[in-house]
Write an enzyme that holds these catalytic residues in place. Structure first.
Site, mmCIF file in Angstrom:
data_model
loop_
_atom_site.group_PDB
_atom_site.id
_atom_site.type_symbol
_atom_site.label_atom_id
_atom_site.label_comp_id
_atom_site.label_asym_id
_atom_site.label_seq_id
_atom_site.Cartn_x
_atom_site.Cartn_y
_atom_site.Cartn_z
ATOM 1 N N HIS A 102 -2.437 22.678 8.214
ATOM 2 C CA HIS A 102 -2.910 24.024 8.570
ATOM 3 C C HIS A 102 -4.389 23.913 8.920
ATOM 4 O O HIS A 102 -5.102 23.042 8.420
ATOM 5 C CB HIS A 102 -2.677 25.001 7.414
ATOM 6 C CG HIS A 102 -1.243 25.427 7.296
ATOM 7 N ND1 HIS A 102 -0.777 26.632 7.773
ATOM 8 C CD2 HIS A 102 -0.162 24.792 6.791
ATOM 9 C CE1 HIS A 102 0.527 26.726 7.547
ATOM 10 N NE2 HIS A 102 0.928 25.618 6.946
ATOM 11 N N HIS A 149 1.757 17.978 7.835
ATOM 12 C CA HIS A 149 1.915 19.398 8.190
ATOM 13 C C HIS A 149 0.557 20.037 7.907
ATOM 14 O O HIS A 149 0.271 20.452 6.788
ATOM 15 C CB HIS A 149 3.032 19.971 7.307
ATOM 16 C CG HIS A 149 3.321 21.420 7.477
ATOM 17 N ND1 HIS A 149 4.375 21.900 8.234
ATOM 18 C CD2 HIS A 149 2.731 22.514 6.948
ATOM 19 C CE1 HIS A 149 4.415 23.214 8.160
ATOM 20 N NE2 HIS A 149 3.432 23.620 7.385
ATOM 21 N N ARG A 166 9.313 29.453 12.918
ATOM 22 C CA ARG A 166 9.518 29.707 11.485
ATOM 23 C C ARG A 166 8.168 29.916 10.775
ATOM 24 O O ARG A 166 7.795 31.025 10.435
ATOM 25 C CB ARG A 166 10.301 28.523 10.859
ATOM 26 C CG ARG A 166 10.845 28.796 9.460
ATOM 27 C CD ARG A 166 9.837 28.631 8.353
ATOM 28 N NE ARG A 166 9.225 27.305 8.270
ATOM 29 C CZ ARG A 166 8.217 27.030 7.454
ATOM 30 N NH1 ARG A 166 7.709 27.962 6.664
ATOM 31 N NH2 ARG A 166 7.671 25.820 7.436
ATOM 32 N N ASP A 167 7.405 28.857 10.623
ATOM 33 C CA ASP A 167 6.127 28.961 9.913
ATOM 34 C C ASP A 167 5.185 29.915 10.648
ATOM 35 O O ASP A 167 4.427 30.671 10.036
ATOM 36 C CB ASP A 167 5.486 27.567 9.822
ATOM 37 C CG ASP A 167 4.573 27.407 8.613
ATOM 38 O OD1 ASP A 167 4.358 28.398 7.908
ATOM 39 O OD2 ASP A 167 4.083 26.291 8.382
ATOM 40 N N CYS A 214 1.142 31.071 5.426
ATOM 41 C CA CYS A 214 2.190 31.125 4.412
ATOM 42 C C CYS A 214 2.068 32.426 3.630
ATOM 43 O O CYS A 214 0.976 32.753 3.150
ATOM 44 C CB CYS A 214 2.080 29.926 3.473
ATOM 45 S SG CYS A 214 3.269 29.986 2.138
ATOM 46 N N ASN A 227 -0.683 26.702 11.404
ATOM 47 C CA ASN A 227 -0.717 25.245 11.556
ATOM 48 C C ASN A 227 -1.642 24.886 12.698
ATOM 49 O O ASN A 227 -1.979 25.726 13.526
ATOM 50 C CB ASN A 227 0.670 24.732 11.950
ATOM 51 C CG ASN A 227 1.596 24.744 10.785
ATOM 52 O OD1 ASN A 227 2.314 25.702 10.582
ATOM 53 N ND2 ASN A 227 1.573 23.690 10.008
#
Ligand SMILES: CC(C)(COP(=O)([O-])OP(=O)([O-])OC[C@H]1O[C@@H](n2cnc3c(N)ncnc32)[C@H](O)[C@@H]1OP(=O)([O-])[O-])[C@@H](O)C(=O)NCCC(=O)NCCSC(=O)C[C@@](C)(O)CC(=O)[O-]
Length: 306
Positions: free
Chosen positions: A212, A210, A18-19, A243, A252
């Site tokens: 990055h 989370h 996803r990310d 993002c 990430n």
């Protein structure tokens, strides 16, 4: 700080499908996305964010998330999670068979507007029916708070603001709050301030980090968070991602690099490093981009020499 206090087990939340992929401009075949999710599950990852049910005009790469969820070979004990910004997204996720969902708010007003087109307060209101429907359907909900250590539009963010939004998501019923250093500007001292602020009212075992890696601080931040008792970390295979609403944000922390750190500390995680390396490199080859995991690069180079 005393490392004997570190957690014995860490839960890794894999966000690569996803990310990691949401920001990719080039088309990616659904079969390749499915193969990635399946390979990550085979590697032992137990929570895999496999897609998002957002407005496809905003994030076109995630438009096919229904097909991804439909094609996954479901493995017992694995949770296939999805991002849901509103009721429409939640209904799509439920229909697709997501086993948990994540709502996402921000500690920055400007980021909230850019990312989900509403204020922080409006977002909390928008999440309320999702929480109600999720409770009725027995679907666990995770809550993200973006921009915990800085915002691409507002700059510095007060830890008290992060604590406030985290509290609201927790009170709404989120089982876990994932603290997102969206643009990766945070340093260990800042992450400590944020965790200190949030844990004044929330238990540390309800938090995830989370991180990055835009400024190369992700592993240092994770190590500090481990020392402070956090035992859930989000990561992305091969360090894929960024993002779409945070220009220049890189992926990430790479799952491979996180695993290597945990192995070095003797912390259990249940994931096969080499299998993650292979899955990540396959996706990098498909995308024609270099692997952002230093550990993967080192192991693959060693493999070629051996
Ligand atoms: C929240 C909205 C939907 C508001 O977007 P909006 O445009 O204000 O929505 P709306 O309610 O006004 O609806 C506009 C149109 O979108 C449709 N629509 C509305 N919702 C959906 C949906 N769920 N699925 C499909 N379609 C949808 C809706 O049906 C309508 O269609 P039309 O009538 O024009 O044909 C939009 O802003 C959005 O999708 N934002 C998501 C952006 C995003 O995905 N960002 C990246 C993820 S967040 C992130 O990466 C950070 C994180 C989580 O990783 C942590 C960190 O690092 O910080």
């Amino acid at each position: 700080m005393d490392d004997s206090m570190l957690p014995k087990y860490v839960k890794i939340v894999e966000v690569g499908p996803r990310d990691g992929l949401q920001n990719e401009k080039q088309p990616i075949e659904t079969t390749d996305k499915i193969a990635l999710v399946n390979a990550l599950a085979d590697a032992g990852l137990q929570v895999i964010e496999s897609g998002s049910f957002v407005n496809p005009k905003w994030v076109p790469q995630m438009a096919g998330s229904e097909a991804v969820f439909a094609g996954i070979q479901r493995k017992a004990g694995v949770s296939y999670a999805a991002l849901t910004p509103n009721m429409k997204g939640f209904e799509r996720a439920l229909e697709a068979g997501a086993t948990e969902v994540a709502i996402f708010a921000a500690a920055s007003e400007a980021f909230s507007q850019k990312n989900i087109n509403c204020s922080i307060a409006e977002s909390i209101e928008r999440f309320a029916p999702i929480m109600e429907a999720a409770r009725a359907s027995n679907v666990p909900v995770r809550g993200y708070v973006s921009c915990i250590a800085g915002c691409p539009y507002e700059g510095a963010i007060a830890p008290a603001k992060v604590a406030d939004v985290s509290q609201q998501l927790f009170d709404a019923g989120c089982y876990e709050i994932s603290l997102g250093d969206t643009i990766g500007t945070g340093t260990p001292a800042q992450i400590e301030q944020v965790i200190d602020a949030v844990t004044r009212s929330l238990p540390v075992n309800k938090l995830a980090l989370h991180a990055h890696d835009t400024y190369g601080q992700a592993l240092a931040n994770i190590y500090r968070a481990l020392q402070l008792g956090v035992s859930v970390f989000d990561s992305s295979v091969a360090g894929l991602g960024g993002c779409p609403y945070a220009k220049g944000a890189s992926g990430n922390v790479a799952t491979e690099d996180l695993i290597y750190l945990l192995d070095g500390l003797g912390i259990e995680h249940g994931v096969d490093l080499q299998a993650v390396v292979d899955a990540g490199q396959r996706m990098c080859d498909l995308l024609g981009r270099s692997n952002n995991s230093k550990v993967a690069r080192a192991l693959l180079a060693k493999c070629r020499v051996d």
